[in-house]
Design a protein around this motif. Structure first.
Motif, short mmCIF file in Angstrom:
data_model
loop_
_atom_site.label_atom_id
_atom_site.label_comp_id
_atom_site.label_asym_id
_atom_site.label_seq_id
_atom_site.Cartn_x
_atom_site.Cartn_y
_atom_site.Cartn_z
N PHE A 36 30.14 -79.65 23.51
CA PHE A 36 30.43 -78.86 22.04
C PHE A 36 29.01 -78.49 21.37
N PRO A 37 27.93 -77.73 22.04
CA PRO A 37 26.80 -77.49 21.29
C PRO A 37 27.05 -76.43 20.36
N HIS A 38 26.13 -76.01 19.51
CA HIS A 38 26.09 -75.29 18.41
C HIS A 38 24.80 -74.69 18.18
N VAL A 39 24.80 -73.40 17.56
CA VAL A 39 23.51 -72.78 16.97
C VAL A 39 23.00 -73.73 15.88
N PRO A 40 21.88 -74.28 16.08
CA PRO A 40 21.13 -75.31 15.31
C PRO A 40 20.52 -74.33 14.03
N GLU A 41 20.60 -74.82 12.86
CA GLU A 41 20.04 -74.24 11.58
C GLU A 41 18.98 -75.13 11.31
N LEU A 42 17.78 -74.37 10.82
CA LEU A 42 16.56 -75.15 10.57
C LEU A 42 16.01 -74.46 9.04
N VAL A 47 12.76 -69.58 3.27
CA VAL A 47 13.51 -68.40 2.91
C VAL A 47 14.23 -67.68 4.11
N GLY A 48 15.52 -67.46 4.33
CA GLY A 48 16.19 -66.62 5.43
C GLY A 48 16.76 -68.00 6.51
N ALA A 49 16.23 -69.22 6.24
CA ALA A 49 16.45 -69.95 7.33
C ALA A 49 17.88 -71.03 6.80
N ASP A 50 17.96 -71.07 5.34
CA ASP A 50 19.15 -71.64 4.98
C ASP A 50 20.49 -71.05 5.19
N MET A 51 21.48 -71.59 4.89
CA MET A 51 22.87 -71.23 4.95
C MET A 51 23.30 -69.70 4.50
N LEU A 52 22.63 -69.53 3.04
CA LEU A 52 23.11 -68.38 2.72
C LEU A 52 22.23 -67.19 3.08
N TYR A 71 19.06 -65.67 -4.05
CA TYR A 71 19.45 -64.35 -3.27
C TYR A 71 20.06 -63.45 -4.10
N ARG A 72 19.93 -62.11 -4.23
CA ARG A 72 20.36 -61.08 -5.09
C ARG A 72 20.58 -59.84 -3.98
N VAL A 73 21.54 -59.11 -4.49
CA VAL A 73 21.79 -58.08 -3.61
C VAL A 73 20.69 -56.89 -3.87
N ALA A 74 20.46 -56.53 -2.45
CA ALA A 74 19.33 -55.48 -2.55
C ALA A 74 19.67 -53.97 -2.05
N ALA A 75 19.04 -53.07 -2.65
CA ALA A 75 19.51 -51.65 -2.39
C ALA A 75 19.18 -51.41 -0.98
N ARG A 76 18.23 -51.92 -0.31
CA ARG A 76 18.00 -51.79 1.11
C ARG A 76 17.20 -53.05 1.82
N PRO A 77 17.39 -53.31 3.08
CA PRO A 77 16.79 -54.32 3.62
C PRO A 77 15.18 -54.38 3.38
N GLY A 78 14.54 -55.14 2.78
CA GLY A 78 13.04 -55.62 2.42
C GLY A 78 12.37 -56.72 3.44
N HIS A 79 11.55 -57.21 3.11
CA HIS A 79 11.04 -58.45 3.86
C HIS A 79 11.78 -59.51 3.90
N ASP A 80 12.30 -59.81 2.81
CA ASP A 80 13.18 -61.17 3.02
C ASP A 80 14.35 -61.02 3.73
N HIS A 81 14.98 -59.84 3.92
CA HIS A 81 16.11 -59.60 4.70
C HIS A 81 15.68 -59.43 6.02
N ARG A 82 14.53 -58.92 6.23
CA ARG A 82 14.04 -58.65 7.59
C ARG A 82 13.78 -60.12 8.33
N ARG A 83 13.23 -61.09 7.40
CA ARG A 83 12.75 -62.41 7.97
C ARG A 83 13.97 -63.11 8.29
N ALA A 84 14.98 -63.10 7.82
CA ALA A 84 16.39 -63.77 7.95
C ALA A 84 16.90 -63.29 9.16
N VAL A 85 16.86 -61.88 9.36
CA VAL A 85 17.34 -61.36 10.66
C VAL A 85 16.54 -61.87 12.09
#
Length: 345
Positions: A36-42, A47-52, A71-85
């Motif tokens: 029963f493995p899972h995707v590890p979270e680190l 920024v971007g690696a936490d649950m949210l 975290y706040r809603v952004a008008a478009r994907p920026g550095h923070d969002h791209r890092r999380a992806v």
């Protein structure tokens, strides 16, 4: 919906792990939790690696950025969002590599993401108010969450070759229900969300996830007395909670556990401490609570093999690498003990 795919006696973990190396984390998961493995979270990666941040990386047509308050809603994907992806993509690369090195396809594979109430509580709208205070915005986030989950499940399934089970993490739900979230000014609290409203939104995402995967859906809440009855009413097939927090639990909460268990739900029992205790623990030490709970609620101990899965009490992000491995090994061995209790238990 399919019957559960994890074998009797399987064990898993909640999600987070210590360290910053996704390849090492994935290898540990496949080595210690083969059934029963899972995707590890680190989250130690920042920024971007936490649950949210990880959950926001799955959203479709919505982006977030980091501000001093979070975290706040952004008008478009920026550095923070791209890092999380990017972080999530690297994690899936590591999972695929670990699965290929293991040379086997697991019977099931678990993914985790924030549930709608925790997501809505933890992300702000442009003016600083929490997303959950705007019902329209909350609906948009929920729809985006399910769209992103469908894409994520497809990718995980293709990389692992295994059926995927979804776990929604809702650590903020009890605070949302109690009206304990602060307003932007810090001088007041956001109004409590009525239980029927909370249940209905959870039912939407649980049914959505079940439709996407065709598998049971898990909801995890690590509060001292999580609203298990509400989660079960919302359609959760399995409930994950900190079993070690039951010491001193109210009779009403124990009755609630008994009711959801009797209804057919599977209990993911957090029986192993998330950080190393001061006194070494044996397998029997961590096994006492699950077996005692089953007896106290009037169930035959065979229910543990049929409808219980041992896990650490919560995420392991705060553990040392040594304890993390020990906690996973104890979880795995406890799962085997649920099926064949050692002599004298």
């Amino acid at each position: 919906m399919s019957e559960r795919l994890w074998p009797s006696g399987a064990a898993t973990a909640i999600g987070s792990m210590p360290g910053t190396d996704p390849a090492e984390a994935a290898a540990v998961v496949f080595g210690e939790l083969p059934d029963f493995p899972h995707v590890p979270e680190l989250p130690a990666r920042g920024v971007g690696a936490d649950m949210l941040g990880r959950t926001a990386a799955m959203l479709v047509d919505l982006a977030v950025e980091v501000v001093p308050s979070g975290y706040r809603v952004a008008a478009r994907p920026g550095h923070d969002h791209r890092r999380a992806v990017d972080l999530l993509r690297w994690d899936l690369d590591a999972v695929q590599e670990a699965r290929e090195k293991a040379g086997v396809t697991p019977p099931v594979f678990k993914v985790q993401l924030a549930g709608p109430w925790t997501l809505g509580a933890g992300i702000e709208l442009p003016r600083g108010h929490r997303v959950l205070t705007d019902r329209g915005a909350l609906r948009d986030f929920t729809a985006s969450l399910l769209d992103g989950l469908a894409e994520h499940v497809d990718e995980v399934r293709s990389r692992t070759g295994a059926p995927v089970v979804v776990q929604f993490d809702e650590p903020s739900l009890p605070t949302v229900l109690a009206g304990g979230l602060s307003t932007p000014s810090g001088y007041g609290n956001v109004a409590a969300v009525p239980a029927p409203e909370a249940r209905d939104l959870l039912a939407t995402v649980i049914e959505g996830a079940r439709t996407i995967t065709g598998q049971p859906v898990i909801v995890h809440c690590c509060a001292a007395e999580p609203p298990l009855g509400l989660l079960r009413e919302a359609g959760a097939d399995a409930l994950a909670f900190d079993l070690r927090a039951l010491d001193g639990a109210s009779p009403a909460f124990l009755d609630e556990i008994g009711e959801v268990w009797d209804s057919g739900a599977t209990l993911f029992m957090g029986a192993i401490p998330a950080t190393e205790p001061s006194i070494p623990l044996s397998l029997k030490d961590v096994g006492e609570a699950p077996f005692r709970l089953a007896s106290r609620l009037g169930f035959n101990r065979s229910v543990l093999a049929e409808r219980a899965v041992p896990t650490p009490a919560c995420g392991l992000a705060g553990a040392t690498p040594v304890w993390m491995r020990r906690a996973l090994a104890l979880s795995r061995d406890l799962g085997k003990a649920f099926v064949e209790p050692p002599e004298g238990w």
